[in-house]
Design an enzyme around this catalytic site. Structure first.
Site, PDB file in Angstrom:
ATOM      1  N   LYS A   1      49.610 -47.729  22.466  1.00 53.01           N
ATOM      2  CA  LYS A   1      49.493 -49.159  22.784  1.00 53.01           C
ATOM      3  C   LYS A   1      48.070 -49.519  23.225  1.00 53.01           C
ATOM      4  O   LYS A   1      47.571 -50.598  22.903  1.00 53.01           O
ATOM      5  CB  LYS A   1      50.516 -49.544  23.857  1.00 53.01           C
ATOM      6  CG  LYS A   1      51.970 -49.398  23.399  1.00 53.01           C
ATOM      7  CD  LYS A   1      52.275 -50.270  22.192  1.00 53.01           C
ATOM      8  CE  LYS A   1      53.727 -50.215  21.771  1.00 53.01           C
ATOM      9  NZ  LYS A   1      54.000 -51.046  20.579  1.00 53.01           N
TER      10      LYS A   1
ATOM     11  N   TYR B   1      53.118 -42.893  23.987  1.00 55.66           N
ATOM     12  CA  TYR B   1      53.369 -44.332  23.810  1.00 55.66           C
ATOM     13  C   TYR B   1      52.210 -45.160  24.381  1.00 55.66           C
ATOM     14  O   TYR B   1      51.710 -46.091  23.741  1.00 55.66           O
ATOM     15  CB  TYR B   1      54.686 -44.674  24.504  1.00 55.66           C
ATOM     16  CG  TYR B   1      55.125 -46.110  24.383  1.00 55.66           C
ATOM     17  CD1 TYR B   1      55.713 -46.589  23.224  1.00 55.66           C
ATOM     18  CD2 TYR B   1      54.972 -46.999  25.455  1.00 55.66           C
ATOM     19  CE1 TYR B   1      56.130 -47.912  23.116  1.00 55.66           C
ATOM     20  CE2 TYR B   1      55.386 -48.317  25.362  1.00 55.66           C
ATOM     21  CZ  TYR B   1      55.973 -48.771  24.194  1.00 55.66           C
ATOM     22  OH  TYR B   1      56.381 -50.085  24.101  1.00 55.66           O
TER      23      TYR B   1
HETATM   24  P1  NAP Z   1      63.827 -51.879  19.381  1.00 52.85           P
HETATM   25  O1  NAP Z   1      64.930 -52.804  19.732  1.00 52.85           O
HETATM   26  O2  NAP Z   1      64.031 -50.424  19.482  1.00 52.85           O
HETATM   27  O3  NAP Z   1      63.340 -52.256  17.882  1.00 52.85           O
HETATM   28  C1  NAP Z   1      62.365 -51.467  17.246  1.00 52.85           C
HETATM   29  C2  NAP Z   1      62.243 -51.915  15.796  1.00 52.85           C
HETATM   30  O4  NAP Z   1      61.259 -51.056  15.151  1.00 52.85           O
HETATM   31  C3  NAP Z   1      63.541 -51.729  15.018  1.00 52.85           C
HETATM   32  O5  NAP Z   1      63.650 -52.748  14.049  1.00 52.85           O
HETATM   33  C4  NAP Z   1      63.321 -50.378  14.328  1.00 52.85           C
HETATM   34  O6  NAP Z   1      64.114 -50.191  13.154  1.00 52.85           O
HETATM   35  C5  NAP Z   1      61.851 -50.497  13.965  1.00 52.85           C
HETATM   36  N1  NAP Z   1      61.247 -49.201  13.632  1.00 52.85           N
HETATM   37  C6  NAP Z   1      61.302 -48.042  14.320  1.00 52.85           C
HETATM   38  N2  NAP Z   1      60.632 -47.078  13.656  1.00 52.85           N
HETATM   39  C7  NAP Z   1      60.150 -47.638  12.518  1.00 52.85           C
HETATM   40  C8  NAP Z   1      59.391 -47.164  11.421  1.00 52.85           C
HETATM   41  N3  NAP Z   1      58.982 -45.892  11.345  1.00 52.85           N
HETATM   42  N4  NAP Z   1      59.078 -48.024  10.414  1.00 52.85           N
HETATM   43  C9  NAP Z   1      59.508 -49.326  10.460  1.00 52.85           C
HETATM   44  N5  NAP Z   1      60.218 -49.837  11.478  1.00 52.85           N
HETATM   45  C10 NAP Z   1      60.543 -49.003  12.492  1.00 52.85           C
HETATM   46  O7  NAP Z   1      62.537 -52.156  20.252  1.00 52.85           O
HETATM   47  P2  NAP Z   1      61.898 -53.492  20.883  1.00 52.85           P
HETATM   48  O8  NAP Z   1      62.040 -53.387  22.347  1.00 52.85           O
HETATM   49  O9  NAP Z   1      62.360 -54.708  20.165  1.00 52.85           O
HETATM   50  O10 NAP Z   1      60.373 -53.198  20.560  1.00 52.85           O
HETATM   51  C11 NAP Z   1      59.594 -53.939  19.638  1.00 52.85           C
HETATM   52  C12 NAP Z   1      58.128 -53.718  19.968  1.00 52.85           C
HETATM   53  O11 NAP Z   1      57.855 -54.206  21.280  1.00 52.85           O
HETATM   54  C13 NAP Z   1      57.715 -52.240  19.973  1.00 52.85           C
HETATM   55  O12 NAP Z   1      56.414 -52.107  19.414  1.00 52.85           O
HETATM   56  C14 NAP Z   1      57.677 -51.901  21.437  1.00 52.85           C
HETATM   57  O13 NAP Z   1      56.794 -50.827  21.715  1.00 52.85           O
HETATM   58  C15 NAP Z   1      57.192 -53.201  22.025  1.00 52.85           C
HETATM   59  N6  NAP Z   1      57.498 -53.347  23.459  1.00 52.85           N
HETATM   60  C16 NAP Z   1      58.787 -53.359  23.899  1.00 52.85           C
HETATM   61  C17 NAP Z   1      59.029 -53.484  25.265  1.00 52.85           C
HETATM   62  C18 NAP Z   1      60.418 -53.504  25.851  1.00 52.85           C
HETATM   63  O14 NAP Z   1      60.545 -53.488  27.098  1.00 52.85           O
HETATM   64  N7  NAP Z   1      61.477 -53.554  25.056  1.00 52.85           N
HETATM   65  C19 NAP Z   1      57.955 -53.594  26.153  1.00 52.85           C
HETATM   66  C20 NAP Z   1      56.671 -53.576  25.659  1.00 52.85           C
HETATM   67  C21 NAP Z   1      56.455 -53.460  24.306  1.00 52.85           C
HETATM   68  P3  NAP Z   1      65.530 -49.360  13.262  1.00 52.85           P
HETATM   69  O15 NAP Z   1      66.381 -50.109  14.245  1.00 52.85           O
HETATM   70  O16 NAP Z   1      66.044 -49.370  11.870  1.00 52.85           O
HETATM   71  O17 NAP Z   1      65.160 -47.997  13.761  1.00 52.85           O
END
Ligand code: NAP
Length: 249
Positions: free
Chosen positions: A161, A157
């Protein structure tokens, strides 16, 4: 740059969490939001469409694997066939498959890199061609605080990033002459599905690193994305904007 009504916005991973919050934040009347997600049964996606439409926007969600170049090309073909342009791309789709480096399986390394980094490349390449013709556009890549800091148990991961940050800077330099800005947003510890299942011990340890003393909300991140996608951010490109409560300075 079409900054006003009728903007066409593409968000990967837009069915829930941060991606959904971004769609909702930008869902003005007349705005068309095309998002994708991975889970075929996604009730989240249906709910997101409804929430965006309630907020006055137009929304369409599609089951797409951003790791597949063909899926991504078909997704953007639909956007261009219907709207003729893309004003904003948010590369937000991301997954984690965590374990210590010495135990990490090659397939888990490959899958995380394929979605988080190659997926962004696929979308960037598809959209750059459209935006270059427009001579305008905004691209925002969702990085992470750990892409700057490193984090035990997340080698795949973190590499994805950190790679996304390099991709952002290179794309920013290549596309600037055509009036396209490319920036990254690096969230810290945000309250979504991605973090919900972490053991309480891990959550407490993360919170202890946040000077502002609270977990971030998806809306905290969406606000910054909306700004970067706006006319007000026209002189900002190639940057990593941190939204992490002070976790990394
Ligand atoms: P999340 O709630 O798990 O949402 C992830 C989204 O990505 C969902 O819509 C999921 O669809 C979609 N996805 C997964 N695999 C995919 C694929 N192969 N093709 C197309 N879409 C796909 O996560 P989140 O926390 O909102 O994360 C969003 C972004 O922010 C990510 O890039 C994550 O790395 C980044 N981020 C998050 C955090 C945190 O603390 N949450 C911190 C830093 C960065 P499904 O639900 O249908 O699987």
């Amino acid at each position: 740059m079409n900054n006003g009504a009728n903007r066409v916005i593409a968000i990967t991973g837009g069915s829930r969490g941060i991606g959904r919050a971004i769609g909702l934040r930008m869902a003005d009347a007349g705005t068309s939001i095309y998002f994708n997600y991975y889970d075929r049964d996604s009730r989240d996606a249906e709910e997101t469409v409804k929430l965006i439409e309630d907020a006055g926007g137009r929304a369409w969600g599609a089951c797409v694997d951003v790791a597949s170049q063909e899926d991504v090309q078909n997704f953007f073909k639909k956007v261009v066939d219907e709207c003729g342009r893309v004003d904003v791309l948010v590369n937000n789709a991301g997954i984690t498959i965590d374990t210590l480096l010495v135990r990490m399986k090659e397939k888990d390394w490959d899958r995380v890199l394929a979605i988080n980094l190659k997926g962004a490349f696929h979308c960037l390449q598809a959209v750059a061609k459209i935006m270059m013709k427009q001579r305008a556009g905004r691209i925002i890549n969702m990085a992470s605080v750990v892409g700057m800091m490193g984090n035990p148990g997340q080698a795949n991961y973190v590499a994805s990033k950190a790679g996304l940050i390099g991709l952002t800077k290179t794309a920013a330099k290549e596309l600037a002459p055509r009036g396209i800005t490319v920036n990254a947003v690096a969230p810290g510890f945000i309250d979504t599905h991605m973090t919900a299942d972490l053991p309480e011990k891990v959550k407490d340890a993360m919170l202890a690193q946040v000077p502002l003393g609270r977990i971030g909300q998806p809306e905290d991140v969406a606000e910054v994305v909306a700004f970067l996608a706006s006319k007000k951010a026209s002189y900002i490109t190639g940057q990593v904007i941190h939204v992490n409560g002070g976790m990394y300075m």
